[in-house]
Structures are given as C-alpha cells and as structure tokens.
Design a protein around this motif. Structure first.
Motif, PDB file in Angstrom:
ATOM      1  N   ARG A  98       0.903  -1.170   0.127  1.00  0.00           N
ATOM      2  CA  ARG A  98      -0.064  -0.017   0.038  1.00  0.00           C
ATOM      3  C   ARG A  98       0.785   1.136   0.029  1.00  0.00           C
ATOM      4  N   MET A  99       0.284   2.368  -0.007  1.00  0.00           N
ATOM      5  CA  MET A  99       0.806   3.704   0.148  1.00  0.00           C
ATOM      6  C   MET A  99       0.054   4.737   0.849  1.00  0.00           C
ATOM      7  N   THR A 100       0.611   5.481   1.772  1.00  0.00           N
ATOM      8  CA  THR A 100      -0.257   6.193   2.454  1.00  0.00           C
ATOM      9  C   THR A 100       0.177   7.681   2.153  1.00  0.00           C
ATOM     10  N   LEU A 101      -0.691   8.498   2.174  1.00  0.00           N
ATOM     11  CA  LEU A 101      -0.556  10.010   1.797  1.00  0.00           C
ATOM     12  C   LEU A 101      -1.027  10.975   2.970  1.00  0.00           C
ATOM     13  N   ARG A 102      -0.224  12.064   3.083  1.00  0.00           N
ATOM     14  CA  ARG A 102      -0.476  13.003   4.100  1.00  0.00           C
ATOM     15  C   ARG A 102      -0.193  14.649   3.632  1.00  0.00           C
ATOM     16  N   VAL A 103      -0.889  15.330   4.118  1.00  0.00           N
ATOM     17  CA  VAL A 103      -0.713  16.551   3.848  1.00  0.00           C
ATOM     18  C   VAL A 103      -0.780  17.520   5.407  1.00  0.00           C
ATOM     19  N   THR A 104       0.682  17.768   5.431  1.00  0.00           N
ATOM     20  CA  THR A 104       0.803  18.811   6.645  1.00  0.00           C
ATOM     21  C   THR A 104       1.415  19.949   6.321  1.00  0.00           C
ATOM     22  N   GLY A 105       1.711  20.950   7.386  1.00  0.00           N
ATOM     23  CA  GLY A 105       2.055  22.128   7.008  1.00  0.00           C
ATOM     24  C   GLY A 105       1.770  22.988   8.010  1.00  0.00           C
ATOM     25  N   ASN A 106       2.037  24.356   7.803  1.00  0.00           N
ATOM     26  CA  ASN A 106       1.827  25.590   8.738  1.00  0.00           C
ATOM     27  C   ASN A 106       0.941  26.718   7.972  1.00  0.00           C
ATOM     28  N   ALA A 107      -0.358  26.613   8.253  1.00  0.00           N
ATOM     29  CA  ALA A 107      -1.220  27.594   7.883  1.00  0.00           C
ATOM     30  C   ALA A 107      -0.902  29.075   7.878  1.00  0.00           C
ATOM     31  N   ALA A 108      -0.132  29.450   9.075  1.00  0.00           N
ATOM     32  CA  ALA A 108       0.205  30.895   9.342  1.00  0.00           C
ATOM     33  C   ALA A 108       1.262  31.207   8.267  1.00  0.00           C
ATOM     34  N   THR A 109       2.336  30.449   8.035  1.00  0.00           N
ATOM     35  CA  THR A 109       3.372  30.656   7.215  1.00  0.00           C
ATOM     36  C   THR A 109       2.873  30.470   5.640  1.00  0.00           C
ATOM     37  N   GLY A 110       1.719  29.690   5.658  1.00  0.00           N
ATOM     38  CA  GLY A 110       1.291  29.236   4.058  1.00  0.00           C
ATOM     39  C   GLY A 110       2.272  28.368   3.372  1.00  0.00           C
ATOM     40  N   GLN A 111       2.797  27.361   4.277  1.00  0.00           N
ATOM     41  CA  GLN A 111       3.621  26.384   3.568  1.00  0.00           C
ATOM     42  C   GLN A 111       2.985  24.915   3.861  1.00  0.00           C
ATOM     43  N   ALA A 112       2.873  24.208   2.757  1.00  0.00           N
ATOM     44  CA  ALA A 112       2.333  22.846   2.943  1.00  0.00           C
ATOM     45  C   ALA A 112       3.596  21.985   2.772  1.00  0.00           C
ATOM     46  N   LEU A 113       3.457  20.671   3.413  1.00  0.00           N
ATOM     47  CA  LEU A 113       4.254  19.649   3.367  1.00  0.00           C
ATOM     48  C   LEU A 113       3.401  18.215   2.720  1.00  0.00           C
ATOM     49  N   LEU A 114       3.655  17.840   1.457  1.00  0.00           N
ATOM     50  CA  LEU A 114       2.885  16.720   1.079  1.00  0.00           C
ATOM     51  C   LEU A 114       3.942  15.382   1.267  1.00  0.00           C
ATOM     52  N   ILE A 115       3.356  14.339   1.809  1.00  0.00           N
ATOM     53  CA  ILE A 115       4.286  13.220   2.243  1.00  0.00           C
ATOM     54  C   ILE A 115       3.577  11.938   1.868  1.00  0.00           C
ATOM     55  N   ALA A 116       4.509  10.877   1.263  1.00  0.00           N
ATOM     56  CA  ALA A 116       3.983   9.603   0.726  1.00  0.00           C
ATOM     57  C   ALA A 116       4.850   8.773   1.456  1.00  0.00           C
ATOM     58  N   THR A 117       4.288   7.694   2.054  1.00  0.00           N
ATOM     59  CA  THR A 117       5.022   6.541   2.489  1.00  0.00           C
ATOM     60  C   THR A 117       4.585   5.404   1.761  1.00  0.00           C
ATOM     61  N   LEU A 118       5.534   4.430   1.559  1.00  0.00           N
ATOM     62  CA  LEU A 118       5.449   3.267   0.873  1.00  0.00           C
ATOM     63  C   LEU A 118       6.713   2.305   1.029  1.00  0.00           C
ATOM     64  N   ASP A 119       6.454   1.123   0.250  1.00  0.00           N
ATOM     65  CA  ASP A 119       7.735   0.319   0.463  1.00  0.00           C
ATOM     66  C   ASP A 119       8.088   0.306  -0.837  1.00  0.00           C
ATOM     67  N   ASN A 120       9.598   0.606  -1.031  1.00  0.00           N
ATOM     68  CA  ASN A 120      10.133   0.493  -2.192  1.00  0.00           C
ATOM     69  C   ASN A 120      10.191  -0.823  -3.077  1.00  0.00           C
ATOM     70  N   LEU A 121      10.178  -1.991  -2.260  1.00  0.00           N
ATOM     71  CA  LEU A 121       9.862  -3.221  -2.882  1.00  0.00           C
ATOM     72  C   LEU A 121       8.262  -3.573  -3.165  1.00  0.00           C
ATOM     73  N   GLY A 122       7.226  -2.983  -2.512  1.00  0.00           N
ATOM     74  CA  GLY A 122       6.017  -3.321  -2.450  1.00  0.00           C
ATOM     75  C   GLY A 122       5.339  -2.443  -3.466  1.00  0.00           C
ATOM     76  N   LYS A 123       4.474  -1.290  -3.096  1.00  0.00           N
ATOM     77  CA  LYS A 123       4.037  -0.390  -4.204  1.00  0.00           C
ATOM     78  C   LYS A 123       5.020   0.163  -5.004  1.00  0.00           C
ATOM     79  N   GLY A 124       6.225   0.287  -4.692  1.00  0.00           N
ATOM     80  CA  GLY A 124       7.344   1.056  -5.255  1.00  0.00           C
ATOM     81  C   GLY A 124       7.890   0.105  -6.394  1.00  0.00           C
ATOM     82  N   ALA A 125       7.368  -1.157  -6.712  1.00  0.00           N
ATOM     83  CA  ALA A 125       8.029  -2.289  -7.631  1.00  0.00           C
ATOM     84  C   ALA A 125       7.294  -3.473  -7.747  1.00  0.00           C
ATOM     85  N   ALA A 126       7.484  -4.419  -6.856  1.00  0.00           N
ATOM     86  CA  ALA A 126       7.021  -5.999  -7.022  1.00  0.00           C
ATOM     87  C   ALA A 126       5.322  -5.496  -6.798  1.00  0.00           C
ATOM     88  N   GLY A 127       4.792  -5.017  -5.777  1.00  0.00           N
ATOM     89  CA  GLY A 127       3.458  -5.024  -5.661  1.00  0.00           C
ATOM     90  C   GLY A 127       2.678  -4.439  -6.615  1.00  0.00           C
TER      91      GLY A 127
END
Length: 309
Positions: free
Chosen positions: A260-289
C-alpha cells in the motif's frame, strides 16, 4: 481462468518479490527456466513467447532486448525497468494516476511499471495538477529517502557486508536522476522537479516529501483545500489511501512490508507552507506490488489479489 506468467530476471530483488506474491496463486501459472538455461537467449525467447504475460525485471538494455524477442501478437509485457516509462506505445502502470488509468492498463499490451520514487511523487502531485491547484509550469522539489534494497543486490551487499557504515546518504547530487523525466511527464509538468534522493540504513521502506508554498498555487487555496483534493482523488481506494488524522511523526517503516501507500498533507497555515508526504515500501507499491497489481488488472482479476495491504 489461469494466466501464464514468465518473470524474466526472477533472481533479482524485484523478481524474487514478485514470485513470492505469485507462488501460491491458483489463478497464475509461472513459466520457469532451470538455472542452467536462465541466461540462454533461446530458452528465454521460448518462455517469453509461451507466456500470456512476461514481467521484465532486467536492466534497461536487456529489457529492450527481451521485448524484441516477442514473435507473436498476444504476449503482453510488464516492464519493471526504466526503459519504457516515457516511451510511446507503452501504458504507464500506475493504476491510481488518473481516474481512467486502470482501464488503460486493463486493455494495454505493453505496460511500464513506475519507479518507486515517482510513485510517491505522482500520487501527491498529479491530483493537484489535474484539479488546477498546481499549474503545469510549477517549479517543484521532491525530497525522498529509500531503504537500501532499492539499490539491488550490489547495494544490499554494501550495507550488509560492512562496506559502508553510513546511516543516511544523499545521492544523484548532479540533479540528473533517471526518474526525473518520468515524474515530469506523468505529472503533466513542463519542468522536471528538483529531485533529491537518499538511501538510509533500513532494508525497505520509503518516504517521499514535496514541499509547497501555498502562494505558488495556481489559485488561492488553504491547507485544507489541498488535503481535500488528495482525499477525494483516492477516496475508497484499496492500495493508495489518504490519512486524515494529523501526524507529527512519519517513519520510513510506516508502510514497509506492505503493498500500500499512505498520503498525508501537513504544514503551517500561518506561514502558508504545505508538506505533502507519501510513505510506501520501495519493493512493494514501489516495485513488485505494483507489478502484481498491474498483472491482476491486465488479466481481469481482483486488482489486489496476492497483495498485502
């Protein structure tokens, strides 16, 4: 229905992982070669042409050579190498890329398996481009770290054989990584992102991060707006999921040993900055999966058969 599958390069890291996911399947029959014939081109050509689907786990040039061995009009191909990821006539094998991407994969003869880093980047960026939040002219950067198994047998030996004692190592410092054109094309961008990959002393797992100033978006939007676009894009998905809960810590191990792969949006609304994050297995959804998911779709089977989610 039983689909005949030949994994060309089944002894490599990705090939072994694919075989592990297929070995116990009753709807898949593996076409195999004895070790003595594994590098025999005539034997490989015979196996390739005997298969309904051939999965290529080979270096780029060898993958191109394998495709040239096809002497029929029915053998279908999933190429896990970089060779065909931006090639004409090949369908990009990221089923969640666009709403109709799985349909394209289902009818394609030639499918290119995505790279592990592009999988995370595209999952985060493509919906924002499609929704008009990011313009095609956006200038982006992507920071990513992978487990050392992503480097194949040579890097595994380096980390496990005592050749390196490093915990974290950036690479591709000339900013010319071969994944960058793949990211640009399939995100729908005019410019490739500044791609900064690194390898960690962890066997598997991956974190991909895309920082964005909200001021650079094509139209006014908040952190919540960005999160809602991503959540809507993957609503109900079984492989790619959006995490609505707030996160203060993200680990490279979060989706390791899964497909699988999990996505997140974090950040700082006051500074207007966002951080988009994905976590996955490089051999799973990233390759064999991903390869097994594409095989399932092409064969008309349950897309997640054989996957760990």
């Amino acid at each position: 229905m039983t689909v005949r599958v030949f994994i060309d390069g089944a002894v490599g890291t990705t090939g072994l992982e694919i075989r592990e996911r297929l070995d116990s399947r009753r709807d898949v029959k593996l076409v195999t070669l004895d070790e003595s014939r594994r590098k025999d081109d005539a034997a490989r050509a015979e196996a390739i042409n005997a298969a309904d689907v051939v999965i290529l786990c080979l270096p780029d040039d060898a993958a191109r050579d394998a495709v040239a061995m096809i002497a029929n009009d029915h053998t279908r191909v999933i190429d896990a190498s970089t060779a065909h990821r931006t090639a004409e006539g090949w369908t990009y094998g990221f089923a969640e890329l666009d709403p109709d991407q799985a349909e394209k994969i289902a009818t394609a003869r030639f499918v290119s398996n995505p790279g592990c880093y592009p999988t995370g980047f595209l999952a985060l960026v493509r919906p924002l481009v499609r929704a008009g939040l990011l313009g095609a002219d956006a200038l982006l950067s992507v920071n990513a770290i992978s487990g050392y198994s992503g480097g194949g047998k040579s890097m595994i030996a380096e980390f496990e054989g005592g050749e390196t004692i490093t915990a974290f190592r950036p690479y591709a410092l000339a900013l010319a990584h071969k994944h960058a054109p793949e990211m640009r094309r399939h995100a729908g961008l005019e410019h490739a992102p500044i791609f900064q990959p690194a390898v960690a002393r962890a066997y598997r797992g991956m974190v991909v991060q895309v920082p964005i100033h909200l001021a650079q978006l094509a139209r006014p939007a908040t952190l919540t707006d960005v999160a809602e676009v991503l959540a809507s894009a993957y609503d109900g998905g079984r492989v790619v999921r959006f995490a609505h809960e707030a996160a203060t810590v993200v680990r490279i191990e979060d989706d390791a040993n899964t497909d699988r792969m999990t996505l997140r949006v974090t950040g700082n609304a006051a500074t207007g900055q966002a951080l988009l994050i994905a976590t996955l297995d490089n051999l799973g959804k990233g390759a064999a999966g991903a390869a097994v998911q594409n095989l399932n779709i092409m064969a008309g089977l349950d897309p997640v058969a054989g996957l760990t989610l």
